[in-house]
Scaffold this motif. Sequence first.
Motif, PDB file in Angstrom:
ATOM      1  N   GLY A 129       0.730  -1.123   0.150  1.00  0.00           N
ATOM      2  CA  GLY A 129       0.049   0.083   0.042  1.00  0.00           C
ATOM      3  C   GLY A 129       0.847   1.177   0.055  1.00  0.00           C
ATOM      4  N   GLU A 130       1.945   1.164   0.595  1.00  0.00           N
ATOM      5  CA  GLU A 130       2.962   2.352   0.769  1.00  0.00           C
ATOM      6  C   GLU A 130       3.256   2.636  -0.708  1.00  0.00           C
ATOM      7  OE1 GLU A 130       3.321   4.490   3.047  1.00  0.00           O
ATOM      8  OE2 GLU A 130       3.067   3.230   4.886  1.00  0.00           O
ATOM      9  N   LYS A 131       3.477   1.617  -1.421  1.00  0.00           N
ATOM     10  CA  LYS A 131       3.883   1.768  -2.830  1.00  0.00           C
ATOM     11  C   LYS A 131       2.828   2.535  -3.602  1.00  0.00           C
ATOM     12  CE  LYS A 131       7.236  -2.051  -2.861  1.00  0.00           C
ATOM     13  NZ  LYS A 131       7.704  -3.402  -3.665  1.00  0.00           N
ATOM     14  N   VAL A 132       1.758   1.876  -3.526  1.00  0.00           N
ATOM     15  CA  VAL A 132       0.596   2.482  -4.261  1.00  0.00           C
ATOM     16  C   VAL A 132       0.399   3.767  -3.920  1.00  0.00           C
ATOM     17  CG1 VAL A 132      -1.756   2.386  -4.640  1.00  0.00           C
ATOM     18  CG2 VAL A 132      -0.608   0.143  -4.516  1.00  0.00           C
ATOM     19  N   LEU A 133       0.486   4.588  -2.833  1.00  0.00           N
ATOM     20  CA  LEU A 133       0.202   5.736  -2.354  1.00  0.00           C
ATOM     21  C   LEU A 133       1.244   6.623  -2.860  1.00  0.00           C
ATOM     22  CD1 LEU A 133      -0.942   5.104   1.355  1.00  0.00           C
ATOM     23  CD2 LEU A 133      -2.360   5.866  -0.563  1.00  0.00           C
ATOM     24  N   ARG A 134       2.541   5.948  -3.231  1.00  0.00           N
ATOM     25  CA  ARG A 134       3.618   6.907  -3.689  1.00  0.00           C
ATOM     26  C   ARG A 134       3.473   6.896  -5.145  1.00  0.00           C
ATOM     27  NH1 ARG A 134       6.941   4.220   0.199  1.00  0.00           N
ATOM     28  NH2 ARG A 134       7.455   2.897  -1.612  1.00  0.00           N
ATOM     29  N   MET A 135       2.474   6.050  -5.722  1.00  0.00           N
ATOM     30  CA  MET A 135       2.391   6.127  -7.345  1.00  0.00           C
ATOM     31  C   MET A 135       1.391   7.303  -7.757  1.00  0.00           C
ATOM     32  SD  MET A 135       2.193   2.082  -8.087  1.00  0.00           S
ATOM     33  CE  MET A 135       2.470   2.154  -9.693  1.00  0.00           C
ATOM     34  N   PRO A 136       1.744   7.538  -9.120  1.00  0.00           N
ATOM     35  CA  PRO A 136       0.924   8.680  -9.665  1.00  0.00           C
ATOM     36  C   PRO A 136      -0.668   8.212  -9.578  1.00  0.00           C
ATOM     37  CG  PRO A 136       2.754   8.468 -11.022  1.00  0.00           C
ATOM     38  CD  PRO A 136       2.662   7.419 -10.110  1.00  0.00           C
ATOM     39  N   VAL A 137      -1.393   9.276  -9.265  1.00  0.00           N
ATOM     40  CA  VAL A 137      -3.188   8.970  -9.217  1.00  0.00           C
ATOM     41  C   VAL A 137      -3.413   8.480 -10.689  1.00  0.00           C
ATOM     42  CG1 VAL A 137      -5.288   9.864  -8.593  1.00  0.00           C
ATOM     43  CG2 VAL A 137      -3.449  10.429  -7.366  1.00  0.00           C
ATOM     44  N   LEU A 138      -4.297   7.574 -10.650  1.00  0.00           N
ATOM     45  CA  LEU A 138      -4.821   6.945 -11.979  1.00  0.00           C
ATOM     46  C   LEU A 138      -5.854   8.165 -12.392  1.00  0.00           C
ATOM     47  CD1 LEU A 138      -4.950   3.239 -11.544  1.00  0.00           C
ATOM     48  CD2 LEU A 138      -3.341   4.361 -13.251  1.00  0.00           C
TER      49      LEU A 138
END
Length: 252
Positions: A129-138
Motif C-alpha cells: 500500500g505504501e508503494k501504491v500511495l507513492r504512485m501517480p493517481v490514476l
Amino acid sequence: MIAEALRSRLVLMAAAMPPLLVMAYFAINSWSPRAGVSTSVNDGAAPIAVEDLQKALAEDRRMLLVYEKDQATLRTEVIRLRKSFQDGQIAKNQVVEAEQLFVAALKRVHELRHTVTEADIAITEAILGEKVLRMPVLPVGGFTQTAEFSRFNGGFKWSIKEAARIEKFFAQAFGRRLPVTALGQSHTHNRLGFDHRDSIDVGLHPDSAEGRTLIDYLRKSGIPFLAFRQALPGTATGPHIHIGRPSARLGR
C-alpha cells in the motif's frame, strides 16, 4: 479425565461430527469472518510496526499447526466414544459432552484462522500500500498492472454500503458467499494505522478463476479496486482483492 483431555485438546474435528451437529452449529452461531469487525478508527490501540504484526502472525500460525497435529488423535478419541456408546459401554451424555466441547473448539479454530488471514492480508496491504500511495493517481477509468498488484480507478461513486451488490453477484456466480476477510475498519487496520473504513478485503487470489471473474465484474461496474498478488517477491503472502480506494494513513 477423558472430559478434561477433550476440553483442552478438541479441535478441528468436523470430519468426526455428525453432519446434523455441524449444520446446527453454523445455524445457531451464524459464524462469519465479519464477526467482531470494527468500523471505528479509534479503538485505543497504539499503532504497531509491520514487523511486530509479522511476529504475532508467525505465532498464530504455529498454534494452528499444533491444533492440526492434534486433529488425528482427537478424531480417533471422539469416534471411539461413539462406538463405546453404541456398544452400550458408556452413557450418551459422555458423547454429547465431547461433541459440545468440539463445537466450542471448532469456533475457536475458525476465529484463529480468520485472525491469521486478516493479519496476512493487512501486512500485504501495509507493505504494498505504501508503494501504491507513492504512485501517480490514476485517471478515472485508469488501470495498471505489475507482478505485485493491479489497480483500477473506477468512476463509480463507491461506498461500503454497496457491498451487498457485490456479494449478490458472487453468490449468483459461484453459489457461495463472498469470502470477505475485512468489512470496513478492522482492529488490525487500526493497529497498522490505515484507514479502511470504506473498503472491503476479499480473500481471493487475483489470478484464480473466482478472482478474475470478480475483477472483471468490478471493472465493468466501474468499482475501484486493488488486487494484491504478493507482498514480497517469490511469496504467496496475503493475496487478495481490496475493493475501494487505496487505504491512506490514519491521521494521529
